[in-house]
Design a protein around this motif. Structure first.
Motif, mmCIF file in Angstrom:
data_model
loop_
_atom_site.group_PDB
_atom_site.id
_atom_site.type_symbol
_atom_site.label_atom_id
_atom_site.label_comp_id
_atom_site.label_asym_id
_atom_site.label_seq_id
_atom_site.Cartn_x
_atom_site.Cartn_y
_atom_site.Cartn_z
ATOM 1 N N PRO B 284 0.789 -1.129 -0.018
ATOM 2 C CA PRO B 284 0.040 -0.006 0.016
ATOM 3 C C PRO B 284 0.774 1.277 -0.073
ATOM 4 C CG PRO B 284 -0.925 -1.447 1.474
ATOM 5 C CD PRO B 284 0.454 -2.033 1.206
ATOM 6 N N GLU B 285 2.011 1.115 0.562
ATOM 7 C CA GLU B 285 2.848 2.275 0.658
ATOM 8 C C GLU B 285 3.508 2.692 -0.465
ATOM 9 O OE1 GLU B 285 3.344 -0.465 2.669
ATOM 10 O OE2 GLU B 285 2.122 0.493 4.323
ATOM 11 N N GLU B 286 3.470 1.873 -1.796
ATOM 12 C CA GLU B 286 3.868 2.188 -2.975
ATOM 13 C C GLU B 286 3.010 3.153 -3.436
ATOM 14 O OE1 GLU B 286 5.382 -0.361 -6.090
ATOM 15 O OE2 GLU B 286 5.035 -2.071 -4.489
ATOM 16 N N VAL B 287 1.582 3.371 -3.216
ATOM 17 C CA VAL B 287 0.719 3.793 -4.176
ATOM 18 C C VAL B 287 0.458 5.310 -3.803
ATOM 19 C CG1 VAL B 287 -1.930 4.011 -4.363
ATOM 20 C CG2 VAL B 287 -0.690 1.626 -4.029
ATOM 21 N N GLY B 288 0.888 6.021 -4.986
ATOM 22 C CA GLY B 288 0.905 7.327 -4.726
ATOM 23 C C GLY B 288 -0.313 8.229 -5.526
ATOM 24 N N TYR B 289 -1.286 7.443 -5.963
ATOM 25 C CA TYR B 289 -2.354 8.054 -6.539
ATOM 26 C C TYR B 289 -3.409 6.923 -6.897
ATOM 27 C CZ TYR B 289 -5.592 10.371 -10.162
ATOM 28 O OH TYR B 289 -6.708 10.556 -10.557
ATOM 29 N N ILE B 290 -4.835 7.415 -6.365
ATOM 30 C CA ILE B 290 -5.688 6.497 -6.814
ATOM 31 C C ILE B 290 -6.633 7.195 -7.553
ATOM 32 C CG2 ILE B 290 -7.818 5.155 -5.878
ATOM 33 C CD1 ILE B 290 -6.041 4.901 -3.219
ATOM 34 N N ASN B 291 -7.250 6.984 -8.804
ATOM 35 C CA ASN B 291 -8.244 7.214 -9.615
ATOM 36 C C ASN B 291 -9.655 6.805 -8.919
ATOM 37 O OD1 ASN B 291 -10.347 7.336 -12.052
ATOM 38 N ND2 ASN B 291 -8.736 8.964 -12.424
ATOM 39 N N ALA B 292 -10.107 7.414 -8.402
ATOM 40 C CA ALA B 292 -11.643 7.034 -7.773
ATOM 41 C C ALA B 292 -12.612 6.605 -8.643
ATOM 42 C CB ALA B 292 -12.076 7.918 -6.690
ATOM 43 N N PRO B 320 -3.310 10.890 -2.448
ATOM 44 C CA PRO B 320 -4.099 11.751 -3.182
ATOM 45 C C PRO B 320 -5.108 10.826 -3.994
ATOM 46 C CG PRO B 320 -1.766 12.183 -3.406
ATOM 47 C CD PRO B 320 -1.865 10.839 -2.857
ATOM 48 N N VAL B 321 -6.403 11.100 -3.930
ATOM 49 C CA VAL B 321 -7.523 10.281 -4.583
ATOM 50 C C VAL B 321 -8.268 11.549 -5.365
ATOM 51 C CG1 VAL B 321 -9.811 8.968 -4.390
ATOM 52 C CG2 VAL B 321 -7.788 8.892 -2.437
ATOM 53 N N SER B 322 -8.455 11.247 -6.783
ATOM 54 C CA SER B 322 -9.105 12.240 -7.485
ATOM 55 C C SER B 322 -10.252 11.371 -8.270
ATOM 56 C CB SER B 322 -8.344 13.151 -8.446
ATOM 57 O OG SER B 322 -8.014 12.434 -9.406
ATOM 58 N N ALA B 323 -11.328 12.047 -8.652
ATOM 59 C CA ALA B 323 -12.529 11.774 -9.329
ATOM 60 C C ALA B 323 -12.631 12.669 -10.418
ATOM 61 C CB ALA B 323 -13.661 11.771 -8.503
ATOM 62 N N THR B 324 -11.828 12.065 -11.587
ATOM 63 C CA THR B 324 -11.977 12.896 -12.811
ATOM 64 C C THR B 324 -13.473 12.992 -13.649
ATOM 65 O OG1 THR B 324 -11.138 10.852 -14.178
ATOM 66 C CG2 THR B 324 -9.552 12.673 -13.153
ATOM 67 N N ALA B 353 -4.595 14.790 -11.833
ATOM 68 C CA ALA B 353 -5.783 15.546 -12.188
ATOM 69 C C ALA B 353 -6.622 15.809 -10.864
ATOM 70 C CB ALA B 353 -6.662 14.589 -13.069
ATOM 71 N N PRO B 354 -7.262 16.936 -11.032
ATOM 72 C CA PRO B 354 -8.165 17.167 -9.857
ATOM 73 C C PRO B 354 -9.602 16.586 -9.753
ATOM 74 C CG PRO B 354 -8.245 18.925 -11.445
ATOM 75 C CD PRO B 354 -7.479 17.816 -12.070
ATOM 76 N N THR B 355 -10.108 16.863 -8.658
ATOM 77 C CA THR B 355 -11.507 16.546 -8.397
ATOM 78 C C THR B 355 -12.381 18.135 -8.706
ATOM 79 O OG1 THR B 355 -11.333 14.500 -6.961
ATOM 80 C CG2 THR B 355 -13.396 15.705 -6.919
ATOM 81 N N LEU B 356 -12.884 18.420 -9.577
ATOM 82 C CA LEU B 356 -13.462 19.621 -9.665
ATOM 83 C C LEU B 356 -14.721 19.625 -9.086
ATOM 84 C CD1 LEU B 356 -13.342 20.509 -13.283
ATOM 85 C CD2 LEU B 356 -11.542 20.804 -11.625
ATOM 86 N N GLY B 357 -15.242 20.876 -8.685
ATOM 87 C CA GLY B 357 -16.592 21.131 -8.067
ATOM 88 C C GLY B 357 -16.583 20.973 -6.502
ATOM 89 N N TYR B 358 -15.434 20.665 -5.986
ATOM 90 C CA TYR B 358 -15.358 20.358 -4.513
ATOM 91 C C TYR B 358 -15.357 21.894 -3.618
ATOM 92 C CZ TYR B 358 -13.736 18.161 -0.287
ATOM 93 O OH TYR B 358 -13.633 17.870 0.875
ATOM 94 N N GLY B 359 -16.567 21.619 -2.934
ATOM 95 C CA GLY B 359 -16.626 22.997 -2.017
ATOM 96 C C GLY B 359 -16.667 22.557 -0.708
#
Lengths: 93, 402
Positions: B284-292, B320-324, B353-359
């Motif tokens: 798990p320590e290897e993982v640097g990004y998750i595309n949700a 970091p986890v983002s939802a494209t 890549a970011p998660t847009l619309g995050y408020g």
């Protein structure tokens, strides 16, 4: 005496909950009746088809919808209000 | 077991045509969601989507062939052309040992929609003679096989929103196991038509105003369309023919909730993530990004967050986890392929890549979602891409930089 609208809503909910309409009481919640989120969506669809209305409801945010689904009685009242035209259209549902 | 690498990538989606342009759009945090434009869209309650604009198929294909291509096939072909060119291939190097597996949920949905409109609404008594070969779900992989001479296994897989991840995972497994030497894989979807949107609208899970994954004010998903296609092959084969690997597909896991038909399940999702890590022999320590999977529905985002927490424990907040989907919309059967592009950008360019619309933060969604602005200069050695579909079909891919 219950009105036609009340009877129709009761029979819709009863059908989805696999109960007899006369077993339903106003204070019962959909949870108590064993209706899950899909059952609720079917109830709303049946209400829309029966009364030719659009119900403002989004499953992601039931609390924000201007359509109270907290109990059988609340649903009946919401439908009566909707038919009378007091509720905004479902375009923003 | 053989190592499997990606040597070519291609796409068309609402953000852009082409991988480079899509990466630019993701890095700039552009949103491809806007008003829907197709016949009868004014009769919809949900009127937004991530629709491909400015694509002129008549300028891209021979007219004699175009008559056989539904939009989902057109998108797959355009994407495959780009992927093959990047891989330095005009055709399969060894036809019998190369195949194609694509994901799609609706297949030739627009063709079916048009045919139903003709017979039901317009009162016609005949439909176009190619209606069946256009709408069949295996039309896209079939046309790819014809175009590039792929004579090995060729088929579509359909698991709703996880179709692409299942397709890529299967193709990966076949190449790794030696059942094929190379594959075109990914997915394609073109369901933005009146019938398609009406069906989604009925389920009451669509947002009328935007896709805001993980944000407390999220109110549903926004439909998209498009395709992503990848050339994958053995590392050995790629190096032997002088092709440059873009990334390594290191692991894959799939499972089923065996529970509710639409509600996701935390334990099952977590089990799929753990399975992909184990398959890749990835800590798990290897993982640097998750595309949700990150659809923007109340249920998915909360449960996906809990699943990631269950797997990563206290370290979850450091991943970091983002939802494209907030940018390219939910491309349903094609979405995992489009989202794999964000994974390639993370691995190759160090841009998340970011998660847009995050408020507004949601107490039940408390991870690092790369809100609203892309993150640059990040060193990412390994990534995961999640897909948790209706039907309880889960599929998670694990990739490493190479």
């Amino acid at each position: 005496m219950r009105s036609d609208v009340q009877n129709q809503v009761l029979s819709i909910i009863a059908r989805e909950a696999l109960r007899a309409p006369e077993d339903l009481r106003n204070e019962m919640t959909l949870d108590e009746l064993g209706l899950d989120s899909l059952g609720l969506v079917e109830v709303i669809f049946a209400i829309e088809e029966t009364f030719d209305v659009s119900v403002p409801f989004n499953a992601n945010d039931p609390a924000a919808a201007q359509f109270d689904i907290s109990s059988v009685g609340a649903i009946i009242a919401a439908v009566e209000k909707l038919i009378s035209g007091d509720t905004p259209s479902a375009a923003v549902a | 077991m053989r190592r499997v690498v990606i040597t070519g990538a291609g796409t068309i989606n609402a953000l852009a045509e082409g991988v480079a342009a899509t990466h630019r759009a993701m890095a700039e945090g552009r949103c491809g969601i806007g008003p829907l434009n197709f016949p009868d869209a004014d009769r919809l309650n949900i009127r937004i989507g991530a629709q491909i604009r400015g694509f002129a198929p008549q300028d891209r294909f021979d007219l004699s062939k175009l008559a056989l291509y539904d939009a989902f096939t057109q998108y797959a072909l355009v994407s495959a052309d780009e992927a093959m060119a990047q891989a330095g291939l005009e055709a399969a190097p060894d036809p019998a040992r190369w195949g194609v597996i694509l994901g799609t949920a609706g297949g030739g949905h627009t063709t079916a929609n048009d045919a139903y409109r003709a017979v039901y609404a317009d009162g016609k008594n005949r439909v176009h003679p190619f209606t069946v070969p256009k709408l069949m779900a295996n039309a896209a992989p079939a046309h790819l096989s014809i175009r590039y001479g792929l004579q090995g296994p060729g088929f579509s897989v359909t698991t709703a929103c996880a179709s692409s991840n299942h397709a890529i995972g299967l193709a990966f497994q076949m190449v790794r196991a030696g059942l094929a030497d190379g594959m075109l894989t990914g997915g394609s979807e073109a369901m933005l038509n009146f019938g398609g949107l009406k069906a989604w609208e009925g389920l009451r899970v669509m947002s009328p105003d935007g896709c805001r994954p993980f944000s407390a004010d999220r109110n549903g998903m926004v439909q998209g369309e498009g395709a992503g296609v990848f050339v994958i092959e053995t590392l050995e084969g790629a190096l032997a023919r002088g092709a440059a690997p873009l990334a390594e597909i290191a692991g894959f896991a799939m499972n089923s909730d065996a529970g509710d038909i639409v509600m996701p399940d935390r334990d099952s999702a977590a089990r799929a993530i753990v399975g992909a890590l184990a398959d890749a022999e990835m800590a798990p320590e290897e993982v640097g990004y998750i595309n949700a999977h990150g659809t923007g529905t109340a249920a998915n985002d909360r449960i996906e967050t809990a699943a990631i927490r269950q797997v990563f424990g206290a370290r979850a907040e450091a991943v970091p986890v983002s939802a494209t989907k907030s940018m390219h919309g939910h491309c349903i059967g094609g979405t995992g392929a489009v989202e794999l592009l964000a994974c390639l950008m993370a691995l190759r360019e160090g841009v998340l890549a970011p998660t847009l619309g995050y408020g507004t933060p949601d107490p039940e969604c408390d991870l690092d979602y790369v809100p609203n602005t892309a993150r640059r200069g990040v060193s990412v050695g390994a990534v995961l891409s999640n897909a948790f579909a209706f039907g309880g079909s889960n599929a998670v891919l694990a990739l490493r930089a190479i």
